[in-house]
Structure formats: structure tokens, C-alpha cells
Design a protein around this motif. Structure first.
Motif, mmCIF file in Angstrom:
data_model
loop_
_atom_site.group_PDB
_atom_site.id
_atom_site.type_symbol
_atom_site.label_atom_id
_atom_site.label_comp_id
_atom_site.label_asym_id
_atom_site.label_seq_id
_atom_site.Cartn_x
_atom_site.Cartn_y
_atom_site.Cartn_z
ATOM 1 N N VAL A 125 -78.627 -85.807 -31.149
ATOM 2 C CA VAL A 125 -78.087 -85.126 -32.325
ATOM 3 C C VAL A 125 -78.656 -83.713 -32.422
ATOM 4 O O VAL A 125 -77.950 -82.764 -32.776
ATOM 5 N N ARG A 126 -79.926 -83.560 -32.061
ATOM 6 C CA ARG A 126 -80.574 -82.250 -32.158
ATOM 7 C C ARG A 126 -80.237 -81.340 -30.982
ATOM 8 O O ARG A 126 -80.010 -80.154 -31.150
ATOM 9 N N SER A 127 -80.196 -81.898 -29.764
ATOM 10 C CA SER A 127 -80.054 -81.036 -28.580
ATOM 11 C C SER A 127 -78.843 -81.371 -27.718
ATOM 12 O O SER A 127 -78.743 -80.870 -26.607
ATOM 13 N N ARG A 128 -77.946 -82.217 -28.202
ATOM 14 C CA ARG A 128 -76.718 -82.609 -27.498
ATOM 15 C C ARG A 128 -77.004 -83.433 -26.243
ATOM 16 O O ARG A 128 -76.447 -84.508 -26.070
ATOM 17 N N VAL A 129 -77.842 -82.948 -25.344
ATOM 18 C CA VAL A 129 -78.220 -83.692 -24.139
ATOM 19 C C VAL A 129 -79.740 -83.768 -24.087
ATOM 20 O O VAL A 129 -80.412 -82.742 -24.152
ATOM 21 N N VAL A 130 -80.288 -84.989 -24.016
ATOM 22 C CA VAL A 130 -81.739 -85.143 -23.921
ATOM 23 C C VAL A 130 -82.132 -85.269 -22.457
ATOM 24 O O VAL A 130 -81.388 -85.823 -21.641
ATOM 25 N N VAL A 131 -83.293 -84.746 -22.128
ATOM 26 C CA VAL A 131 -83.773 -84.730 -20.741
ATOM 27 C C VAL A 131 -85.101 -85.465 -20.677
ATOM 28 O O VAL A 131 -85.960 -85.292 -21.544
ATOM 29 N N PHE A 132 -85.258 -86.278 -19.642
ATOM 30 C CA PHE A 132 -86.507 -87.006 -19.436
ATOM 31 C C PHE A 132 -86.716 -87.208 -17.943
ATOM 32 O O PHE A 132 -85.833 -86.896 -17.137
ATOM 33 N N ASN A 133 -87.874 -87.721 -17.578
ATOM 34 C CA ASN A 133 -88.236 -87.867 -16.172
ATOM 35 C C ASN A 133 -87.721 -89.205 -15.651
ATOM 36 O O ASN A 133 -88.199 -90.264 -16.054
ATOM 37 N N ALA A 134 -86.763 -89.149 -14.741
ATOM 38 C CA ALA A 134 -86.163 -90.377 -14.217
ATOM 39 C C ALA A 134 -87.169 -91.199 -13.418
ATOM 40 O O ALA A 134 -87.113 -92.438 -13.420
ATOM 41 N N GLU A 135 -88.087 -90.530 -12.692
ATOM 42 C CA GLU A 135 -89.064 -91.271 -11.885
ATOM 43 C C GLU A 135 -89.953 -92.155 -12.762
ATOM 44 O O GLU A 135 -90.145 -93.346 -12.485
ATOM 45 N N GLY A 136 -90.490 -91.563 -13.839
ATOM 46 C CA GLY A 136 -91.368 -92.342 -14.697
ATOM 47 C C GLY A 136 -90.632 -93.414 -15.483
ATOM 48 O O GLY A 136 -91.054 -94.580 -15.514
ATOM 49 N N SER A 137 -89.516 -93.046 -16.110
ATOM 50 C CA SER A 137 -88.771 -94.014 -16.914
ATOM 51 C C SER A 137 -88.175 -95.117 -16.047
ATOM 52 O O SER A 137 -88.148 -96.285 -16.444
ATOM 53 N N HIS A 193 -99.720 -90.720 -10.863
ATOM 54 C CA HIS A 193 -98.464 -89.988 -11.071
ATOM 55 C C HIS A 193 -98.267 -89.681 -12.545
ATOM 56 O O HIS A 193 -97.192 -89.916 -13.100
ATOM 57 N N ARG A 194 -99.294 -89.153 -13.168
ATOM 58 C CA ARG A 194 -99.229 -88.869 -14.601
ATOM 59 C C ARG A 194 -98.089 -87.913 -14.937
ATOM 60 O O ARG A 194 -97.467 -88.001 -15.996
ATOM 61 N N ASP A 195 -97.762 -86.988 -14.036
ATOM 62 C CA ASP A 195 -96.720 -85.999 -14.323
ATOM 63 C C ASP A 195 -95.339 -86.630 -14.451
ATOM 64 O O ASP A 195 -94.431 -86.020 -15.025
ATOM 65 N N TYR A 196 -95.149 -87.861 -13.933
ATOM 66 C CA TYR A 196 -93.859 -88.530 -14.082
ATOM 67 C C TYR A 196 -93.573 -88.924 -15.529
ATOM 68 O O TYR A 196 -92.435 -89.257 -15.861
ATOM 69 N N PHE A 197 -94.598 -88.912 -16.371
ATOM 70 C CA PHE A 197 -94.456 -89.428 -17.737
ATOM 71 C C PHE A 197 -94.683 -88.340 -18.782
ATOM 72 O O PHE A 197 -94.937 -88.645 -19.950
ATOM 73 N N LEU A 198 -94.572 -87.081 -18.364
ATOM 74 C CA LEU A 198 -94.731 -85.961 -19.284
ATOM 75 C C LEU A 198 -93.367 -85.471 -19.751
ATOM 76 O O LEU A 198 -92.395 -85.497 -18.984
ATOM 77 N N PRO A 199 -93.248 -85.021 -21.005
ATOM 78 C CA PRO A 199 -91.956 -84.525 -21.517
ATOM 79 C C PRO A 199 -91.456 -83.325 -20.724
ATOM 80 O O PRO A 199 -92.249 -82.523 -20.200
ATOM 81 N N LEU A 200 -90.119 -83.201 -20.635
ATOM 82 C CA LEU A 200 -89.477 -82.119 -19.899
ATOM 83 C C LEU A 200 -88.683 -81.223 -20.843
ATOM 84 O O LEU A 200 -88.220 -81.661 -21.897
ATOM 85 N N THR A 201 -88.508 -79.976 -20.430
ATOM 86 C CA THR A 201 -87.621 -79.046 -21.132
ATOM 87 C C THR A 201 -86.190 -79.307 -20.668
ATOM 88 O O THR A 201 -85.964 -79.992 -19.662
ATOM 89 N N PRO A 202 -85.174 -78.769 -21.374
ATOM 90 C CA PRO A 202 -83.788 -78.938 -20.922
ATOM 91 C C PRO A 202 -83.551 -78.428 -19.505
ATOM 92 O O PRO A 202 -82.622 -78.878 -18.830
ATOM 93 N N GLU A 203 -84.380 -77.500 -19.030
ATOM 94 C CA GLU A 203 -84.220 -76.984 -17.673
ATOM 95 C C GLU A 203 -84.920 -77.839 -16.635
ATOM 96 O O GLU A 203 -84.843 -77.563 -15.434
ATOM 97 N N GLY A 204 -85.630 -78.890 -17.071
ATOM 98 C CA GLY A 204 -86.302 -79.787 -16.138
ATOM 99 C C GLY A 204 -87.749 -79.441 -15.884
ATOM 100 O O GLY A 204 -88.407 -80.111 -15.085
#
Length: 368
Positions: A125-137, A193-204
């Protein structure tokens, strides 16, 4: 100095007082039949303890960063939930033979569909498309699916014991495998692999840590950790105290007893739900997924070993195997969850799909 005083002031007010009051309400209400006004008072304490738990979890998360912050809340809630389940099973005898299965499955459906769906919906609702880390999730979802299958699906098909039960050797294997997988995942999430579980910006790119306020000191963090544990004990205990009223309402409405487990699980998981939604509103959906999938994983990975150990003293059967309807819902959850996390991006549609599965679970609990 003024900034730090601003940060500390709320912690010296309601976020410290409310958990203590809620814990006192638990002490005075435990094991007693409560009149209507007392139930209402305990329910208010329960709501306040949930809000306080979320506040203290966020203080700890701000201090230690992700993914440690979400891990603290998920593990703390689950450990207390496991203690409650074991206590109820010891006190309840054979009639609680399916309590662990029902509670764990309800937690999986609430987290993997309810919390995930709500977080995706709020974020989109806030950003139209949400981005997250596919490897971690994706790794988290794969671990949840494996744990759920080993612990909740296989007992329906094994022949070591009649009914949806494990033999002693099978239960031991499931407990050891659950602990191993959960421990391995935590090591991957927090170290390798801690970086797999960190939030991402819309640009990845990786989102920077939020520092709108100074980092809390060690004393403030220790206070928040203590208050978090007190608040979570109060949440689970007060939920148990109001459960007789819930049971009476469910019975009066002619609904199955399984509904009681769903309601209690919803109450216990309120802190994670609120924390996940807050993270999604700040466009940190990866944190929301860490909370949701981490809670599902901890619920299985810690409950099954605890129940396996407690089964030495428990009387009667231990029913862990799911029925056909619940297995279909679990399979649908895993399949849809994989399609959601693999692209690393989601919209309102994915949130709506997960919430629809969750609604189906609740509806079928009420009308099986």
C-alpha cells in the motif's frame, strides 16, 4: 543528553509499569474462575503487555540490528509458548494429546499466511511493490516446510504406532532433526550469511540501519530485555487466564474446541504481528518476513524437542499428525509461499492471496 532523556522517558513510564501490572494480574488470576469484570481487566492488561513487548523488542532490535532483533522476539515468544504447552499437557492428561499439534499448526498458519500477508499488504500500500531478499526468505521457507513435514505430516503415515503418532525412536529422530535444522538456520542467519536477511531498498541495495534516535545504552537494553521477558510471560499467562471465558463462548456458539487453540495462538502471536506490521510500514518488509518465518520455524523447532522430552512423563498418546484438510492447507501455504518469495518482489496481490489462505484456515477451524 536531551536526546537520550527523550529515549528513556517512555521506558520509565507505561512500558515498564504495564508489564509489571500484567504480571501481577497473572499471579492473582492464575487457576481461578474470574468474574466478568476481572476478565475484562486481565484482557486490558494483556493488550497493554502486547504493546509493551513490541516497544521493548524494537529497543533491542535498534541496539543489536537485524536479523538479531527479530530473532530475539521470535525465540522469546516461542520459548514461553512451549513452556505453556508443556504445562497444559502435564496438567490436562490424555485429553490434551493433540494440543501441541494444534498449537504448532495454528502458529504456522498465522505466521506464514496471516503475518506474511498483512505485512505484504501494508508494505505494498505504501510502496506499490515491496522488495526483499529471496535467498534469505527462500531459505527460511524451505526450513519451515521441512520441519512441518517431518513433524506434522509424517506421523499420519508412519506405522510404528496406530493413529497419527510417532514411535519413540521416530519421535526422537524428529526432535533431533528439528533442533539441528533450527540451529543450522540460526547460524546461517546470524553469522555465515547474515546479509541474506537484511532489508533492501527498491533498487535491491541494502537498506541502512535506522538511526533516528541514539542507540540505547547497555543499561537501557538490559532493562528492555528484562521487560520484554516479563511482558511475554504476562501475554501468554493472561491469555491462558482468559481462555476459560473464550472456551465458554466457543462452546455456547457451538463451535469446535480447535477454535480455542486458534484464538490463544492469535493472542500469543500479537507482539510479532504488531512488530512485523510496523516494520512493513517503514518499508522494511525483510524484517517482517524474518519475524514471521522465524517464528514459524522456532515454533516447530523448539516445541517438538520439548514435547519429545516431556513425553517421558506425559500420560496417554501424543497426536502429532495432521488431518487431510490441514495437510492441504499446509501444502498450499508452502507452494504459494515459494511463488511469493522466489521473485524477491511482491504486490498487493500476494498479500491478498496469503490472507485468503489464512481466512480459509480460520473458517475451516470454525466450520470443519
Amino acid at each position: 543528553m536531551n536526546a537520550r532523556a527523550t529515549v528513556r522517558t517512555p521506558a520509565t513510564r507505561w512500558t515498564v509499569v504495564v508489564p509489571i501490572v500484567a504480571a501481577l494480574a497473572l499471579v492473582f488470576s492464575w487457576g481461578r474462575e474470574l468474574p466478568a469484570f476481572a476478565v475484562a481487566a486481565v484482557a486490558l492488561c494483556l493488550a497493554g503487555a502486547v504493546l509493551a513487548a513490541v516497544h521493548h523488542a524494537e529497543v533491542i532490535a535498534h541496539r543489536v540490528g537485524e536479523p538479531f532483533g527479530s530473532l530475539v522476539l521470535a525465540v522469546a515468544v516461542t520459548v514461553i509458548e512451549v513452556a505453556l504447552i508443556v504445562t497444559l499437557m502435564v496438567d490436562g492428561g490424555p485429553k490434551t494429546s493433540a494440543l501441541a499439534r494444534d498449537t504448532v499448526f495454528a502458529a504456522v498458519m498465522i505466521t506464514c499466511n496471516g503475518i506474511v500477508g498483512l505485512s505484504l499488504l501494508v508494505g505494498a500500500v505504501r510502496s506499490r511493490v515491496v522488495v526483499f531478499n529471496a535467498e534469505g526468505s527462500g531459505a527460511a521457507l524451505a526450513t519451515v516446510a521441512t520441519l512441518a513435514t517431518l513433524s506434522l505430516v509424517l506421523p499420519t503415515f508412519t506405522v510404528g504406532k496406530p493413529g497419527p503418532e510417532f514411535s519413540t525412536a521416530q519421535l526422537t529422530f524428529a526432535a533431533v532433526a528439528s533442533l539441528f535444522l533450527y540451529g543450522l538456520f540460526v547460524a546461517v542467519q546470524t553469522v555465515r550469511h547474515r546479509d541474506y536477511f537484511l532489508p533492501l531498498t527498491p533498487e535491491g541495495a541494502f537498506k541502512p540501519e535506522e538511526h533516528h534516535a541514539p542507540l540505547p545504552g547497555r543499561g537501557a537494553t538490559a532493562l528492555s530485555l528484562a521487560m520484554l521477558l516479563i511482558a511475554l510471560v504476562a501475554v501468554v499467562g493472561d491469555a491462558k487466564s482468559v481462555s476459560p471465558t473464550i472456551e465458554s463462548g466457543v462452546e455456547a456458539a457451538g463451535m469446535p474446541q480447535a477454535v480455542v487453540g486458534v484464538v490463544i495462538a492469535l493472542l500469543v502471536l500479537l507482539p510479532e504481528t504488531l512488530a512485523a506490521v510496523r516494520a512493513a510500514r517503514r518499508e522494511r518488509v525483510q524484517t517482517s518476513l524474518n519475524l514471521a518465518l522465524g517464528s514459524a520455524m522456532a515454533s516447530i523447532g523448539l516445541t517438538i524437542p520439548a514435547i519429545a522430552l516431556a513425553s517421558v512423563w506425559l500420560d496417554g498418546p501424543l497426536h502429532l499428525g495432521l488431518g487431510a484438510t490441514h495437510m492441504v492447507l499446509l501444502a498450499l501455504t508452502v507452494m504459494v509461499g515459494a511463488l511469493t518469495v522466489v521473485p524477491g518482489r511482491a504486490t498487493l496481490l500476494q498479500g491478498g492471496v496469503h490472507l485468503s489462505i489464512f481466512a480459509a484456515f480460520v473458517f475451516l477451524a470454525i466450520s470443519p
